[in-house]
Enzyme design. Structure first.
Site, PDB file in Angstrom:
ATOM      1  N   MET A 163      -6.241   4.100   6.773  1.00  0.00           N
ATOM      2  CA  MET A 163      -7.356   4.090   5.654  1.00  0.00           C
ATOM      3  C   MET A 163      -8.566   3.264   5.797  1.00  0.00           C
ATOM      4  O   MET A 163      -8.501   3.004   7.382  1.00  0.00           O
ATOM      5  CB  MET A 163      -6.438   2.897   4.718  1.00  0.00           C
ATOM      6  CG  MET A 163      -4.858   3.735   4.206  1.00  0.00           C
ATOM      7  SD  MET A 163      -4.873   2.887   2.580  1.00  0.00           S
ATOM      8  CE  MET A 163      -5.186   3.924   1.424  1.00  0.00           C
ATOM      9  N   HIS A 164      -9.081   3.855   4.937  1.00  0.00           N
ATOM     10  CA  HIS A 164     -10.954   3.178   4.936  1.00  0.00           C
ATOM     11  C   HIS A 164     -11.356   3.168   5.865  1.00  0.00           C
ATOM     12  O   HIS A 164     -12.744   2.606   5.550  1.00  0.00           O
ATOM     13  CB  HIS A 164     -10.666   1.568   4.968  1.00  0.00           C
ATOM     14  CG  HIS A 164      -9.173   0.869   3.750  1.00  0.00           C
ATOM     15  ND1 HIS A 164      -8.788   1.381   2.771  1.00  0.00           N
ATOM     16  CD2 HIS A 164      -7.525  -0.038   4.219  1.00  0.00           C
ATOM     17  CE1 HIS A 164      -8.181   0.697   2.157  1.00  0.00           C
ATOM     18  NE2 HIS A 164      -8.047   0.133   3.115  1.00  0.00           N
ATOM     19  N   ASP A 215      -2.081   6.665   5.623  1.00  0.00           N
ATOM     20  CA  ASP A 215      -0.644   6.750   6.110  1.00  0.00           C
ATOM     21  C   ASP A 215       0.346   5.578   5.075  1.00  0.00           C
ATOM     22  O   ASP A 215       1.354   5.646   5.681  1.00  0.00           O
ATOM     23  CB  ASP A 215      -1.410   5.143   7.039  1.00  0.00           C
ATOM     24  CG  ASP A 215      -2.244   3.855   7.181  1.00  0.00           C
ATOM     25  OD1 ASP A 215      -2.438   3.584   6.260  1.00  0.00           O
ATOM     26  OD2 ASP A 215      -2.078   3.646   7.855  1.00  0.00           O
TER      27      ASP A 215
END
Length: 496
Positions: free
Chosen positions: A81-82, A237
């Site tokens: 992520m991110h 995820d």
């Protein structure tokens, strides 16, 4: 027999699963790639590495696949992520991806807090933390203005990988929820936040559902790999890990220990208020949500210890003496703050500690202390959930924490809950394959898919004597953060 592919783009490797309709993993492959640490707190990767290693993995699977290529009916994705990937108008990458565990953006987080105030939690349900995407965008805007001015769109890691396979640009709600730019309740990009921080909303990619059909594998990719199938959006995820563990109903909780560690609980509505103490994201299941606490360096703490102090032995050998060390590791305590911390201490400066070392300690004591520290950190998130009124009786454990039975028993004792291990634990990669299965029409829902594909293998019940002992140790553990916070801040001047 028909098949789907699940691609999990992790922090250290891409893992690809070939899965049949019953959830059997017919073949799997993993291809690793490096992290780039130019300075303390910096963590980047070259997106081209993701693509090339995925291409190599898909090629390897197609070479051993004995069916017709048409038997593979879909592919979907899970991803770290991110992370920030910036593309220009020609859809070329402008710089290395800045990853979730990069902590350079403390200044930008403060800017977000000062400008957005309570609006941020109201819109995004999450606080401003260094790991999220918006602070990274603002860092590039502030310190790499020439690159930012060329940017036409930003993508999250798995969305970039999917773009390279299809030529189409999208993201989906579970990953978009980790950017600090999504209105989580309305399921749309927040024009209010974009305007507040001077970000053209055209930088934000189109939004779709996780099971959405978003294209087909390009002719070029088919020529290189032999793969030709439909492509479905996928999920973050953690959302895919939840799907792959069957966290698809209220009351279900997940403990996932990978590079980071996650405790995740299913939510039916977007109106709960945790005051930013834990994350609140859109699920990969349509119109559902999940709360999540994060330990930044969970499995990473164990791999760091192994690489630093036991480089030439395997993880199984490293853990084989775990049960010969008593609870409390003979008076040794570890806090897993190698990369700062997320929950319940959003602190990029805090660093890890071994407390209580003496000359009598052996390597096995340190190993047990590391595992106990990781599990204590995850338990802090579980305590926040319980304090909000959630009932947590059964926890499904996946990832590295599910590979050792002594560690699974430790989780049951510290979490004070039944811990289940799945018969085929494939985590986010399985969740991605399940999204492809639903997208391809094999099942009418993720719930039906989970009933067919996922089965529990073993359960671990809390042992009351151990629970009591861990409660005493946990109270000591909780003191370490406050008593080392100032020391960690003072030591930052000596870091490279």
């Amino acid at each position: 027999m028909k098949y789907c592919l699940g691609v999990d783009l992790g922090t250290s490797a891409v893992k690809i699963l070939l899965v049949d309709k019953e959830g059997n993993v017919v073949h799997e492959v993993s291809k690793s790639y490096p992290l780039i640490h130019e300075k303390s707190g910096y963590s980047e990767q070259n997106p081209e590495e993701w693509f090339q290693k995925t291409l190599a993995g898909l090629t390897e699977i197609m070479e051993v696949f004995e069916g017709e290529k048409e038997d593979i009916e879909g592919i979907s994705f899970s991803g770290q992520m991110h992370g920030l990937v910036l593309l220009n108008e020609e859809k070329q990458v402008l710089r290395n991806a800045i990853l979730w565990n990069d902590t350079r953006t403390t200044e930008q987080c403060q800017i977000i807090i000062d400008k957005a105030g309570d609006k941020l939690l109201e819109i995004t349900k999450n606080p401003a933390l260094e790991g999220f995407t918006l602070p990274k965008l603002l860092w590039v805007k502030q310190y790499e203005e020439e690159i930012f001015d060329q940017a036409a769109v930003f993508l999250l890691p798995k969305d970039y990988l999917r773009f390279r396979l299809t030529g189409n640009i999208h993201t989906e709600y579970s990953d978009a929820a980790g950017t600090l730019l999504l209105d989580i309740s309305k399921k749309e990009w927040s024009t209010e936040l974009c305007e507040l921080f001077g970000i053209d909303s055209s930088l934000c990619p189109p939004l779709v559902e996780s099971h959405a059909f978003v294209g087909t594998v390009t002719a070029e990719i088919t020529k290189k790999t032999g793969l030709s199938c439909k492509v479905f959006a996928g999920g973050a995820d953690n959302a895919c890990g939840a799907i792959g563990a069957g966290i698809l109903a209220d009351g279900k909780t997940l403990c996932s220990i990978g590079t980071s560690g996650v405790v995740l609980s299913y939510e039916e509505k977007a109106d709960k208020d945790f005051e930013g103490k834990v994350h609140y994201f859109n699920h990969g299941e349509e119109n559902a949500y999940y709360t999540m606490g994060v330990t930044l360096a969970a499995g990473h703490s164990l791999s760091w210890f192994k690489e630093t102090f036991a480089e030439n032995i395997g993880f199984d050998e490293l853990l084989e003496e775990l049960n010969n060390v008593p609870i409390g590791a003979n008076g040794l305590l570890f806090t897993p703050y190698l990369a700062g911390e997320r929950t319940p201490h959003p602190d990029a400066a805090i660093r890890a500690s071994f407390i209580g070392m003496d000359a009598a300690h052996k390597r096995r004591d340190f190993v047990r202390a590391v595992l106990e520290g990781i599990t204590f950190s995850l338990n802090e998130s579980i305590e926040i959930f319980r304090a909000s009124g959630k009932t947590i009786n059964t926890i499904i454990s996946i990832g590295g924490g599910a590979k050792n039975e002594n560690w699974l028993q430790m989780q049951a004792d510290i979490f004070k809950a039944r811990v289940q291990k799945l018969s085929s634990e494939q985590g986010p990669g399985m969740g991605a394959a399940m999204l492809a299965a639903v997208g391809a029409g094999w099942y009418i829902s993720l719930q039906e898919c989970a009933e067919k594909m996922l089965q529990p293998a073993k359960e671990f019940e809390p042992i009351q004597e151990n629970v009591t002992r861990y409660e005493d140790l946990y109270r000591i553990y909780q003191k370490v953060y406050s008593q080392t916070k100032t020391l960690s801040e003072e030591l930052t001047q000596f870091r490279k």
